[in-house]
Design an enzyme around this catalytic site. Structure first.
Site: not given
Ligand code: ASP
Length: 275
Positions: A32, A134, A152, A162, A185-186
């Site tokens: 990731s 991330t 990330t 995106r 993260t998320g």
């Molecule tokens: N925050 C990151 C994103 O939306 C993804 C992640 O945290 O894994 O790209």
């Protein structure tokens, strides 16, 4: 551990966070972040990173391909240009002009996973807990200066182009040397909607502890998206100027590493809104 070497030697928080996040960026098994990151739905590994220092200097790259350490390109944007964010081809051209090497970041394992996904090619931009993660890192050095880094490969199998929260100053990362620093993260879209990391720092400015601030930010997302919030993951991490730490997530399973003079690089599981 790499970041701590810099801090323990009296170095800058800025160098510490850059060195620290370079480790997962260069790790082909970490799917990731950076090299080995899962590609977008067209099979392209596109990277998002940002960095911010104690003087509100910041730099970022988004949708950058072929560069192993996007965090270091973000730092060059901060230090060598009057800009904050470079994207796509422009970011790549800049990186190459700065001497970074063009590499293939798609590992055989990530390509295989993508080809497997292609069989159904089900577009599910709502990331689950497993398919995203991330690295965000915040640090306070011996000179009492704070910095942060966030990097990330973004959501797996996303639409090409995106960009999530991670390279957006104020969303994926924010540092205010008087108050503290936060990172997230998320599902990036939800973090962008509330200017998440900036919100956490501003909640700390209003007197909340880092823990309270992370909890309030997650609850803001629940309030905005009561139904969706059950199916996605968001995690915030915060560090205050006096060294207090906070972490909170929507779902269980958000772990973070902490190192202080007393605590030796230990993993902790953050509390979560949903059990
Ligand atoms: N925050 C990151 C994103 O939306 C993804 C992640 O945290 O894994 O790209």
């Amino acid at each position: 551990a790499e970041a701590w070497k810099v801090l323990a030697a009296g170095g800058r928080a800025l160098d510490a966070v850059e060195k620290g996040v370079q480790v997962p960026e260069g790790d082909p098994l970490e799917t990731s972040v950076g090299y080995g990151g899962l590609p977008d739905r067209d099979g392209r590994v596109t990277l998002d990173s940002c960095i911010m220092d104690e003087a509100a200097n910041c730099g970022a790259v988004a949708c950058l391909e072929h560069i192993m350490h996007p965090i270091s390109v973000a730092r060059r944007v901060m230090e060598k240009t009057p800009h904050v964010l470079l994207v796509g081809d422009g970011a790549l051209q800049f990186a190459l002009a700065q001497g970074f090497k063009k590499e293939n970041l798609l590992t055989a394992a990530s390509e295989k996973a993508w080809r497997e996904w292609l069989k159904k090619a089900e577009y599910k931009p709502i990331a689950n807990i497993e398919n995203h993660d991330t690295i965000g890192m915040v640090a306070l050095d011996q000179q009492q200066n704070m910095s942060g880094a966030c990097t990330t490969s973004g959501m797996a199998y996303k639409i090409h182009g995106r960009v999530g929260d991670s390279p957006i100053i104020g969303a994926g990362l924010f540092v205010d040397n008087e108050i503290g620093a936060a990172t997230s993260t998320g599902v990036g879209e939800e973090v962008i909607r509330i200017c998440g990391s900036h919100l956490v720092v501003e909640l700390m400015r209003q007197g909340n502890s880092p823990q309270e601030a992370c909890e309030l930010a997650v609850k803001r997302i629940v309030k905005n998206q009561p139904k969706k919030s059950r199916e996605m993951q968001i995690g915030f991490l915060a560090l205050s100027k006096n060294g207090a730490v906070g972490a909170y997530a929507l779902q269980k399973g958000f772990t973070y590493a902490l190192q202080t003079p007393e605590i030796k690089n230990q993993l902790f599981e953050a509390k979560s809104y949903y059990a």
